[in-house]
Motif scaffolding. Structure first.
Motif, short mmCIF file in Angstrom:
data_model
loop_
_atom_site.label_atom_id
_atom_site.label_comp_id
_atom_site.label_asym_id
_atom_site.label_seq_id
_atom_site.Cartn_x
_atom_site.Cartn_y
_atom_site.Cartn_z
N THR A 104 0.86 -1.18 0.00
CA THR A 104 0.00 0.00 0.00
C THR A 104 0.89 1.23 0.00
OG1 THR A 104 -1.76 -1.13 1.19
CG2 THR A 104 -1.71 1.28 1.32
N TYR B 36 -7.99 3.30 -5.12
CA TYR B 36 -7.71 4.40 -4.21
C TYR B 36 -8.82 5.43 -4.32
CZ TYR B 36 -2.88 3.00 -3.14
OH TYR B 36 -1.77 2.33 -2.68
N GLN B 38 -9.94 9.56 -3.42
CA GLN B 38 -9.46 10.90 -3.09
C GLN B 38 -10.66 11.77 -2.75
OE1 GLN B 38 -7.32 12.93 -6.28
NE2 GLN B 38 -6.00 13.91 -4.78
N LEU B 44 -4.73 10.86 -1.77
CA LEU B 44 -5.28 9.54 -2.09
C LEU B 44 -5.11 8.60 -0.90
CD1 LEU B 44 -4.32 10.74 -5.00
CD2 LEU B 44 -4.56 8.37 -5.74
N GLN B 45 -6.10 7.74 -0.71
CA GLN B 45 -5.98 6.71 0.31
C GLN B 45 -6.52 5.40 -0.23
OE1 GLN B 45 -9.16 7.34 3.59
NE2 GLN B 45 -8.72 9.36 2.83
N LEU B 46 -5.93 4.30 0.24
CA LEU B 46 -6.32 2.99 -0.24
C LEU B 46 -7.74 2.66 0.19
CD1 LEU B 46 -5.34 0.34 -1.65
CD2 LEU B 46 -4.89 -0.52 0.67
#
Lengths: 116, 113
Positions: A104, B36, B38, B44-46
């Motif tokens: 990740t 991801y 946003q 951005l985040q998983l």
């Protein structure tokens, strides 16, 4: 745990000027990435570091862009001289560097650059 | 080299309705797949990822995606969206050869009340 920090958040410059962006990755993360995100597009990798060595810089326009990661922690990305088409958001991300393609990536808030 | 195509640039949807975001990829080697998200004014985040095993993967906030190798797809779905799901969603791939991510162009989801 602190996230990826980037500064500045916004920058406006005129074409042919120079600009630098700073990134502080998550503590202990060996891999650091710089992406360019042009409006309406997905992020594009510019350069990837593993500790303080460059793993991939195939998409970095080396005639005007440079990046370094001294001591394997913080990193700076520089553009000199800037062109209009460099207007974009510059994203920094980091990952542990231990799991290859499965990892990740953790992204910072980005620096929005406008070149006039 | 890998490539990712997100077929919809924008998806307007009403609150509590289902949504599907389409993602297709191209690669000559096995890939890992990611979504991801946003949110406005954030990084951005998983959301979720597929590495191996069960082809259906889920996130903690109700999204799921299914890896379909024959169709080279990794579509993202949610049966009932909330206003807070308004965001841009990016599909991405990587390979075992390295942790470089190749992103699609993104799909902007606007949830309407």
């Amino acid at each position: 745990e602190a996230g990826v920090a980037q500064s500045p958040r916004y920058k406006i410059i005129e074409k042919r000027q120079s600009v630098a962006f700073w990134c502080n990755p998550i503590s202990g993360h060996a891999t650091l990435y710089w992406y360019q995100q042009i409006l309406g597009q997905g992020p594009k990798l510019l350069i990837q570091f593993q500790n303080n060595g460059v793993v991939d810089d195939s998409q970095l326009p080396k005639d005007r862009f440079s990046a370094e990661r001294l001591k394997g922690v913080d990193s700076t990305l520089k553009i000199q001289p800037a062109k209009l088409e460099d207007s974009a958001v510059y994203l920094c991300a980091s990952s542990t560097g231990t799991s290859g393609g499965q990892e990740t990536q953790y992204f910072g808030p980005g620096t929005r650059l406008l070149v006039l | 080299a890998q490539s990712v195509t997100q077929l919809d640039s924008q998806v307007p949807v009403f609150e509590e309705a289902p949504v599907e975001l389409r993602c297709n990829y191209s690669s000559s080697v096995s890939v890992y797949l990611f979504w991801y998200v946003q949110y406005p004014n954030q990084g951005l985040q998983l959301l979720l990822k597929y590495l191996s095993g069960s082809t259906l993967v889920e996130s903690i906030n109700g999204f799921e995606a299914e890896f379909n190798k024959s169709q080279t797809s990794f579509h993202l779905r949610k049966p009932s969206v909330h206003i807070s799901d308004t965001a841009e969603y990016f599909c991405a791939v990587s390979t075992a050869a390295g942790n470089k991510l190749t992103f699609g162009g993104g799909t902007r989801v606007l949830v309407k009340p």
